[in-house]
Scaffold this motif. Structure first.
Motif, PDB file in Angstrom:
ATOM      1  N   HIS A 119     -37.182  41.161  10.836  1.00  0.00           N
ATOM      2  CA  HIS A 119     -38.160  42.215   9.983  1.00  0.00           C
ATOM      3  C   HIS A 119     -38.121  43.270  10.996  1.00  0.00           C
ATOM      4  N   LEU A 120     -37.923  43.093  12.505  1.00  0.00           N
ATOM      5  CA  LEU A 120     -37.958  44.080  13.286  1.00  0.00           C
ATOM      6  C   LEU A 120     -36.931  45.126  12.875  1.00  0.00           C
ATOM      7  N   ALA A 121     -35.620  44.581  12.652  1.00  0.00           N
ATOM      8  CA  ALA A 121     -34.236  45.300  12.544  1.00  0.00           C
ATOM      9  C   ALA A 121     -34.363  46.052  11.291  1.00  0.00           C
ATOM     10  N   ALA A 122     -35.200  45.379  10.294  1.00  0.00           N
ATOM     11  CA  ALA A 122     -35.429  46.266   8.956  1.00  0.00           C
ATOM     12  C   ALA A 122     -36.531  47.384   9.001  1.00  0.00           C
ATOM     13  N   THR A 123     -37.150  47.319   9.854  1.00  0.00           N
ATOM     14  CA  THR A 123     -38.221  48.315  10.262  1.00  0.00           C
ATOM     15  C   THR A 123     -37.466  49.474  11.134  1.00  0.00           C
ATOM     16  N   ARG A 124     -36.709  49.012  12.345  1.00  0.00           N
ATOM     17  CA  ARG A 124     -35.984  50.050  12.752  1.00  0.00           C
ATOM     18  C   ARG A 124     -35.063  50.639  12.117  1.00  0.00           C
TER      19      ARG A 124
ATOM     20  N   MET B 170     -32.199  36.867  17.578  1.00  0.00           N
ATOM     21  CA  MET B 170     -32.708  37.535  19.007  1.00  0.00           C
ATOM     22  C   MET B 170     -31.382  38.050  19.568  1.00  0.00           C
ATOM     23  N   LEU B 171     -30.488  37.364  19.635  1.00  0.00           N
ATOM     24  CA  LEU B 171     -29.331  37.676  20.737  1.00  0.00           C
ATOM     25  C   LEU B 171     -28.846  38.932  19.919  1.00  0.00           C
ATOM     26  N   LEU B 172     -28.256  39.071  18.669  1.00  0.00           N
ATOM     27  CA  LEU B 172     -27.926  40.269  17.982  1.00  0.00           C
ATOM     28  C   LEU B 172     -28.795  41.597  17.984  1.00  0.00           C
ATOM     29  N   TRP B 173     -30.247  41.389  17.966  1.00  0.00           N
ATOM     30  CA  TRP B 173     -31.286  42.258  18.259  1.00  0.00           C
ATOM     31  C   TRP B 173     -30.952  42.982  19.693  1.00  0.00           C
TER      32      TRP B 173
END
Length: 198
Positions: free
Chosen positions: A190-195, A153-156
């Motif tokens: 998952h969000l990062a992979a999608t982005r 979360m912090l890295l995102w």
């Protein structure tokens, strides 16, 4: 998770007792004394509901509330009693960017708290208008907190901050790749992979 499940199983003991009582004492009387059996069943249900309510209110809910508080604030105190949350609230309500160094000292004194790093980064972004420093703080926080979900979360959040400025877009992209690769089983992974794919 297993601990919470065990607490729930233990907390439902009044329900188990009621079910056993209904099966072994009330059910045999249903054919001969239907009204009496129904009265016993309703009375037992009322007693069980009261006892179960007390167990949930006095034992399970406080345990779960404490767990949530510790997850968000990494301590057993309430947010209003927390010097970090209190100082952050002052910084935002009074626009006191000069208090940010004091907030940073408090965060560094207890670096395992995810919420503390988040508040410090938010103060740097909103009050000091220093996005690169805010992103750096979030990355430092990711190295200090305990759980993978919190690190992700912090890295995102650091990546989303860096994306706001053109000069930092590549760094943001690298951070998203890191979140996707290092924390694939988290929501932010998952969000990062999608982005990255979009």
């Amino acid at each position: 998770m297993i601990r919470r499940l065990c607490q729930l199983i233990v907390g439902l003991i009044p329900l188990y007792v009621f079910l056993g009582w209904a099966l072994f004492f009330v059910q045999p009387q249903l054919e001969k004394h239907t009204l009496r059996a129904l009265a016993m069943l309703l009375g037992g249900l009322a007693v069980m509901a009261i006892v179960q309510g007390v167990v949930f209110r006095r034992w399970l809910l406080p345990l779960w509330a404490q767990a949530i508080s510790e997850r968000l604030y990494a301590g057993s105190y309430l947010p209003q009693d927390d010097p970090i949350a209190s100082l952050a609230a002052t910084i935002f309500s009074q626009h006191r960017a000069d208090l940010i160094p004091e907030l940073e000292k408090l965060v560094l004194a207890d670096p395992s708290r995810t919420r503390a790093w988040f508040e410090l980064a938010r103060a740097l972004e909103m009050e000091a208008h220093d996005i690169p420093r805010a992103a750096h703080v979030l990355q430092r926080g990711a190295a200090s907190v305990r759980h993978d979900a919190d690190r992700a979360m912090l890295l995102w959040r650091a990546a989303t901050l860096l994306q706001k400025e053109e000069v930092h877009r590549k760094e943001a992209k690298d951070l998203l790749a890191r979140v996707a690769n290092e924390f694939p089983n988290t929501a932010y992974g998952h969000l990062a992979a999608t982005r990255r794919r979009s």
